[in-house]
Design a protein around this motif. Sequence first.
Motif, PDB file in Angstrom:
ATOM      1  N   GLU A 153       2.435   1.095  16.116  1.00  0.00           N
ATOM      2  CA  GLU A 153       1.013   1.283  16.394  1.00  0.00           C
ATOM      3  C   GLU A 153       0.113   0.824  15.253  1.00  0.00           C
ATOM      4  N   TYR A 154       0.628   0.894  14.028  1.00  0.00           N
ATOM      5  CA  TYR A 154      -0.209   0.590  12.863  1.00  0.00           C
ATOM      6  C   TYR A 154       0.520  -0.380  11.935  1.00  0.00           C
ATOM      7  N   ALA A 155      -0.220  -1.387  11.471  1.00  0.00           N
ATOM      8  CA  ALA A 155       0.312  -2.284  10.455  1.00  0.00           C
ATOM      9  C   ALA A 155       0.006  -1.654   9.097  1.00  0.00           C
ATOM     10  N   TYR A 156       0.901  -0.797   8.634  1.00  0.00           N
ATOM     11  CA  TYR A 156       0.608  -0.043   7.419  1.00  0.00           C
ATOM     12  C   TYR A 156       1.391  -0.603   6.233  1.00  0.00           C
ATOM     13  N   THR A 157       0.898  -0.287   5.038  1.00  0.00           N
ATOM     14  CA  THR A 157       1.590  -0.643   3.803  1.00  0.00           C
ATOM     15  C   THR A 157       1.748   0.619   2.960  1.00  0.00           C
ATOM     16  N   PHE A 172      -9.972   9.763  -1.468  1.00  0.00           N
ATOM     17  CA  PHE A 172      -9.282  10.213  -0.254  1.00  0.00           C
ATOM     18  C   PHE A 172      -9.154  11.729  -0.241  1.00  0.00           C
ATOM     19  N   LEU A 173      -8.823  12.314  -1.375  1.00  0.00           N
ATOM     20  CA  LEU A 173      -8.647  13.769  -1.435  1.00  0.00           C
ATOM     21  C   LEU A 173      -9.957  14.497  -1.173  1.00  0.00           C
ATOM     22  N   THR A 218      -7.744   1.325   4.400  1.00  0.00           N
ATOM     23  CA  THR A 218      -8.023   2.754   4.307  1.00  0.00           C
ATOM     24  C   THR A 218      -6.768   3.546   3.994  1.00  0.00           C
ATOM     25  N   ILE A 219      -6.868   4.457   3.036  1.00  0.00           N
ATOM     26  CA  ILE A 219      -5.755   5.367   2.743  1.00  0.00           C
ATOM     27  C   ILE A 219      -5.705   6.437   3.818  1.00  0.00           C
ATOM     28  N   GLY A 220      -4.508   6.626   4.399  1.00  0.00           N
ATOM     29  CA  GLY A 220      -4.344   7.645   5.427  1.00  0.00           C
ATOM     30  C   GLY A 220      -3.511   8.824   4.980  1.00  0.00           C
ATOM     31  N   ALA A 221      -2.760   8.670   3.864  1.00  0.00           N
ATOM     32  CA  ALA A 221      -1.912   9.756   3.377  1.00  0.00           C
ATOM     33  C   ALA A 221      -1.524   9.471   1.934  1.00  0.00           C
ATOM     34  N   ILE A 222      -1.256  10.549   1.179  1.00  0.00           N
ATOM     35  CA  ILE A 222      -0.793  10.412  -0.201  1.00  0.00           C
ATOM     36  C   ILE A 222       0.253  11.488  -0.487  1.00  0.00           C
ATOM     37  N   SER A 223       1.077  11.210  -1.474  1.00  0.00           N
ATOM     38  CA  SER A 223       1.983  12.225  -2.002  1.00  0.00           C
ATOM     39  C   SER A 223       1.866  12.229  -3.517  1.00  0.00           C
ATOM     40  N   GLU A 243      -5.240  13.755  12.420  1.00  0.00           N
ATOM     41  CA  GLU A 243      -6.097  13.584  13.592  1.00  0.00           C
ATOM     42  C   GLU A 243      -6.498  12.133  13.780  1.00  0.00           C
ATOM     43  N   THR A 244      -6.518  11.387  12.678  1.00  0.00           N
ATOM     44  CA  THR A 244      -6.841   9.957  12.752  1.00  0.00           C
ATOM     45  C   THR A 244      -5.597   9.119  12.988  1.00  0.00           C
ATOM     46  N   TYR A 245      -4.507   9.491  12.336  1.00  0.00           N
ATOM     47  CA  TYR A 245      -3.271   8.710  12.417  1.00  0.00           C
ATOM     48  C   TYR A 245      -2.117   9.645  12.793  1.00  0.00           C
TER      49      TYR A 245
END
Length: 306
Positions: A153-157, A172-173, A218-223, A243-245
């Motif tokens: 669904e998403y071309a993510y990196t 992002f935080l 756009t950043i969608g998640a971080i660790s 909710e977005t991804y």
Amino acid sequence: MLRFADFKPVSLDDRDLFSRHYRQYPQVHSDNTFANMVCWNHYADYRFVEVEGSIVLSSTIDGVTAFRMPIGPRNPDLLEDVIDLALREGGNDIPLRVLDPANEEWLREAYPDLPLHENRDFFDYVYRTEDLAELAGKDYATIRRQVNRFGREYAYTVEKITEENIEEVWEFLVVWCEWRDCDSEPPLLAYEKDAILFAANNFFATELEGWLVRIGGTIGAISIVGPVNESMAVVHFEKALPETYRSIYKVITTETAAGLRNRYRYVNRECDMGVAGLRESKTRYHPACMVKVYYVTRDDLEACCR
């Protein structure tokens, strides 16, 4: 005699001291790690004192202080001093906590009649890094399908957190905290906001590392990750916008493990704090083991150790 007045707050200046000490006396529970203590110090007021080659830790939450077993060589006199200090200056009914198997064994040997009570809500979940990175086998079939669907669904990196993108991580935080409404009830979310922003602002001074998932620009998640010992890393923070991804939390979990697997055999994903949804989620990933936490009551210490 140990005095609480001799304890000092854990600060960034103590990083090398704890690093040296923990190389000699490796830890397994995330709460004793240096990064955890400095990031959450505004909430738990972590303090320590050095005594005869050992470190003794305390934490104070909502005005209630609890002490921990000495970290260092077995020293029966120091253990007696810590118990005496816990009885004199520990708060309420639970003045002593035990966060690692070595000290649990020591305390049971030293005081075989002393009851140790499990605190299940604060058991750490420990996984094989390879399991989280590969998601192989039928136990991970559902999670694997969700991660694969995300990739369609998403071309993510995926990027390592660096000096070049740390400002984006901080931004992002801020967005994540606004989405979660961190400044409202329950108050622990506000404390977590301060902890994670401290981690981002002091990322390199605290010797943390981490990864981000980017969709487009756009950043969608971080660790945010730190060491526990030579074979175990701990995921201190993992934040995403589900909710977005959809399924993005599962993606950042497996990508973080993939980034760690060549250096760490295990990943500690901390406790569930008794939150039903967290417990279900963490259990679904099939932990290899749990790091148990125990507490000792004031009445039991008085009965067995006086």
